[in-house]
Design an enzyme around this catalytic site. Structure first.
Site, PDB file in Angstrom:
ATOM      1  N   SER A 631      -2.231  -5.731   6.271  1.00 46.60           N
ATOM      2  CA  SER A 631      -3.468  -5.151   6.793  1.00 46.60           C
ATOM      3  C   SER A 631      -3.222  -3.675   7.113  1.00 46.60           C
ATOM      4  CB  SER A 631      -3.963  -5.947   8.006  1.00 46.60           C
ATOM      5  OG  SER A 631      -5.294  -5.603   8.317  1.00 46.60           O
ATOM      6  N   ASP A 706     -11.031 -11.695   0.025  1.00 44.75           N
ATOM      7  CA  ASP A 706     -10.917 -11.022   1.321  1.00 44.75           C
ATOM      8  C   ASP A 706     -12.269 -10.406   1.699  1.00 44.75           C
ATOM      9  OD1 ASP A 706     -10.201  -9.432   3.535  1.00 44.75           O
ATOM     10  OD2 ASP A 706      -8.221  -9.018   2.719  1.00 44.75           O
ATOM     11  N   HIS A 738      -8.508 -12.610   4.221  1.00 46.99           N
ATOM     12  CA  HIS A 738      -7.599 -11.583   4.721  1.00 46.99           C
ATOM     13  C   HIS A 738      -6.247 -12.163   5.129  1.00 46.99           C
ATOM     14  CE1 HIS A 738      -6.649  -7.589   5.927  1.00 46.99           C
ATOM     15  NE2 HIS A 738      -6.485  -7.890   7.193  1.00 46.99           N
TER      16      HIS A 738
END
Length: 769
Positions: A631, A706, A738
């Site tokens: 991330s 995602d 994600h």
């Protein structure tokens, strides 16, 4: 005497004398657990033996961290403590458990598989909610007590169950093809509220009848629902709030018509689906949010005045104790201002009673305790560090705490209103403790002591608390504590004895080392941690993998339990290094705000300073240092290696943002402004502006469905690297969002990550290419 104090007394009698107060010289709370922190062995000493960890075991059941409870709560009458616990045979399924405060007996209240042997597939709305809430388990993932402590509401299998805690009998309240979400019991115990098909409903527990309080929810309009950025970035997971008397509900009306539709391709093994996701990218329109008050008995509704400006964020909503007023936290689009409005619940008229302003941004919190005097307690970073303030009904703020240290959260208030409890740190940000301070202010007193990190749940009236404690070598231990810090009883001792899942691996456990280094500005102190296998010495230098997050709101270096996944690096022969650069959390606002309008620059410079530090250590092979993150950490893995061409041997970037113009409004604009008013820094903070520095072999990983960091962040990077003729590797996960959640895919993910590092920078120098 309140019920909680009485049951605490019974527990002390039933379970033996309470443990002594945890003063500085007292033994650690886990005194029964083995000590995993031997002195580092000198070369030639006997090597500790233990079963080495494998990737397969780390993601198997039961969890290596033990049966750590979560979702801990006191029942409203203080007679029980409830919590969620993963099943022994499947750590991804949660059941609801309780401990009887009278005798310390622990038992299962709700067996998820007994109520729903075959859970149906989640709805898209529920999938998105769980992704926002970071819920990866199934079974009982949430629950709600009634006001008297007699029953619990459990959402399961898309429906709602009402469970009698004395008999264990579960009554199914709904049985519909639609999912009922965000369910709770009204404060007066008469109704259950929930969201169904974008509308707010109530179920009468006495008659069994249900009513839709709103009916206009469809398409881009929803009632009682939190929008994407509220859930993902503001940590506001709901869109409705009951008044304490149960007569009214404050409800959000959400209109997402202005929000851009971003087609999201759900690429799975079986085909492709296209979801038209309302995703507000930086600089683009947000949803329109209004607030209404609905009378539950009549269904009549009235709007609450939020001001003339509509391009705002509705951050938090709170009711006064007498149900006459609503406090609303309203944030401007730039997030440089936060106003607290006081609204009359009957008329909807409001006035601003408190204003917060900042040159950079204002962080939100959940700290808000209503008071009998019509005011409230809350926390603010106006001094540069988060501290506690008493705000009177007319908006006058008085500080209760102050100094160059952090209050991390309000914990509670004593029944007499004279003592305020909070979590935070005073000596080192690596620890977290529970403190007490007088309502009049003054010197805080520590309730918990020793090294490690505590998280607490305060009982009503502040007479006892549930404390969860861990240190780097001790998995989370949960106990019931008196307010002086003495332990009354274990809820889950989680001792590392022979029956503990982690026990076979104790001998191979590596304890972290901690230290500091100087940031790239030449003056700021940065904290680091390191897992160093015993064989890594000046005579046998080892490769290092740097694990990075680097972004705001996150702290990676602390004295909490070492995740068994981190131990995998040592098991594979690598040193694991973490550094909390400027911009990360829990060091005060100035430390975090160093990245204001220059994301990816300051953080990367500090990580490069960490690289310099590592290359000066004699037990580190300076030619074999890798970098990995997910991330924001995936973004940092790219930005750091691109700004240090060729200095890292390999990098793994998971689910990275590659251009902040592709990310959402609330998060991105908080730190960067909009692309329209800060085009230069958006360009500098983009991965694409630094591709001339691509020298480090890189693996890029992304879930193909995602809905947070959308897949086009990576596909655009794939295309740019291909156009430049650069070599890179990639791994995509069909249908995953994600986070890569299913255990088999987690095993595959980590085999891929370690396989990549072992190819590019083997743990053994003899195997280096």
């Amino acid at each position: 005497m309140r019920a909680l104090a009485f049951t605490a007394l019974l527990l002390a009698t039933a379970c033996g004398a309470p443990a002594p107060h945890l003063g500085p010289d007292a033994p650690r709370p886990n005194a029964a657990a083995p000590d995993l922190r031997p002195e580092r062995e000198a070369p030639g000493d006997e090597v500790r033996e233990g079963e080495a960890l494998t990737i397969e075991r780390v993601f198997a059941s039961p969890s290596l961290s033990g049966p750590a409870p979560r979702g801990l709560r006191f029942s409203p009458d203080g007679s029980r403590i409830s919590f969620l616990r993963p099943r022994q045979d499947d750590r991804t399924v949660l059941d609801l458990w309780a401990m009887d405060a009278a005798d310390g007996r622990t038992y299962r209240l709700v067996d998820a598989r007994a109520l729903a042997p075959q859970e149906r597939a989640l709805s898209e709305a529920e999938i998105q909610f769980r992704e926002r809430a970071r819920i990866s388990e199934t079974g009982v993932v949430s629950y709600d007590w009634d006001s008297e402590g007699r029953a619990i509401l459990v959402p399961l299998d898309g429906d709602l169950f009402h469970v009698d805690v004395e008999t264990g009998e579960a009554r199914r309240l709904t049985d519909t093809p639609e999912f009922e979400t965000d369910a709770r019991i009204s404060p007066d115990g008469r109704h259950v509220s929930f969201i169904r098909e974008q509308n707010l409903w109530v179920h009468d527990l006495e008659t069994g009848q249900e009513r839709a309080l709103t009916t206009e929810g469809e398409g881009a309009v929803s009632w009682g629902v939190a929008e994407f950025v509220a859930q993902e970035e503001m940590r506001r997971m709901t869109g409705y709030w009951w008044s304490p008397d149960g007569a009214r509900i404050a409800v959000v009306r959400l209109d997402e018509t202005p929000v851009d539709i971003i087609p999201r391709f759900g690429v799975t093994a079986d085909g492709v689906t296209v979801t038209d996701q309302r995703y507000p990218r930086a600089g683009r329109p947000n949803a329109l949010v209004t607030l209404w008050v609905i009378d539950v008995a009549t269904g009549a509704r009235r709007p609450v005045y939020l001001g003339e400006e509509t391009d705002i964020y509705l951050a938090r909503v709170h009711w006064s104790r007498d149900s006459a007023r609503i406090w609303i936290q309203r944030q401007n689009r730039a997030q440089t201002g936060l106003d607290i409005l006081s609204a009359d619940a009957a008329s909807g008229r409001s006035r601003t009673i408190l204003r917060e302003r900042a040159d950079t941004w204002i962080n939100l919190s959940d700290d808000f305790i209503t008071l009998e005097d019509g005011g409230f307690l809350w926390t603010s970073e106006r001094s540069g560090f988060r501290h506690i303030y008493h705000v009177s009904a007319d908006g006058q703020a008085r500080a209760l705490t102050g100094g160059d240290w952090m209050v991390t959260s309000l914990a509670g208030l004593s029944e007499d209103g004279e003592t305020v409890y909070f979590e935070g740190w005073r000596e080192t940000p690596l620890e977290r403790h529970l403190y007490a301070v007088s309502f009049e202010g003054g010197e805080p007193q520590a309730i918990t002591q020793g090294q490690g990190r505590w998280s607490t749940v305060m009982g009503r009236g502040g007479e006892a608390f549930i404390g969860t404690w861990s240190d780097p070598d001790t998995p989370p231990q949960v106990g019931l504590y008196a307010i002086d810090g003495s332990r009354i009883a274990w809820i889950e001792e989680n001792a590392l004895d022979e029956g503990h899942p982690y026990h076979p691996h104790i001998g191979a456990h590596v304890s972290p080392e901690f230290g500091t280094l100087t940031a790239a500005d030449g003056q700021t102190e940065l904290h680091w941690s390191m897992l160093r296998p015993d064989h890594c010495t000046a005579q046998n230098p080892c490769p290092v993998i740097v694990q990075v997050y680097g972004g705001p709101l996150v702290q990676t270096v602390h004295r909490g339990w070492t995740n068994p996944r981190d131990q995998l690096f040592a098991a594979h022969g690598y040193i694991l290094f973490k550094l909390d650069n400027r911009g990360s959390s829990n060091r005060g606002h100035a430390f975090e705000a160093a990245l204001h309008r220059r994301m990816g620059i300051v953080e990367a410079a500090d990580q490069i300073a960490g690289l310099d530090y590592l290359q000066g250590l004699d037990f580190v092979d300076s030619d074999r240092i890798g970098l990995w993150g997910w991330s924001y950490g995936g973004y940092m893995a790219l930005m750091t290696t691109l700004q240090a061409p060729g200095r890292f041997a390999a990098a793994v970037s998971g689910a990275p943002v590659t251009d902040w113009a592709l990310y959402d409004t609330h998060y991105t604009e908080r730190y960067m402004g909009t692309p329209q008013d800060n085009a230069e820094d958006y360009e500098a903070g983009s991965v694409f502006a630094h591709l001339d520095g691509y020298r480090t072999p890189t693996l890029i990983i992304h879930g193909m469905a995602d809905d947070n960091v959308t897949f086009d962040n990576s596909t655009r990077l794939f295309a740019a690297l291909q156009e430049r003729g650069e070599r890179f590797d990639m791994m995509t996960y069909p249908g995953e969002r994600h986070g890569i959640r299913p255990p088999p895919l987690q095993v595959h993910l980590w085999r891929t990550i370690f396989g990549y590092f072992e190819r590019e920078m083997p743990a053994s120098a003899d195997d280096a290419p």
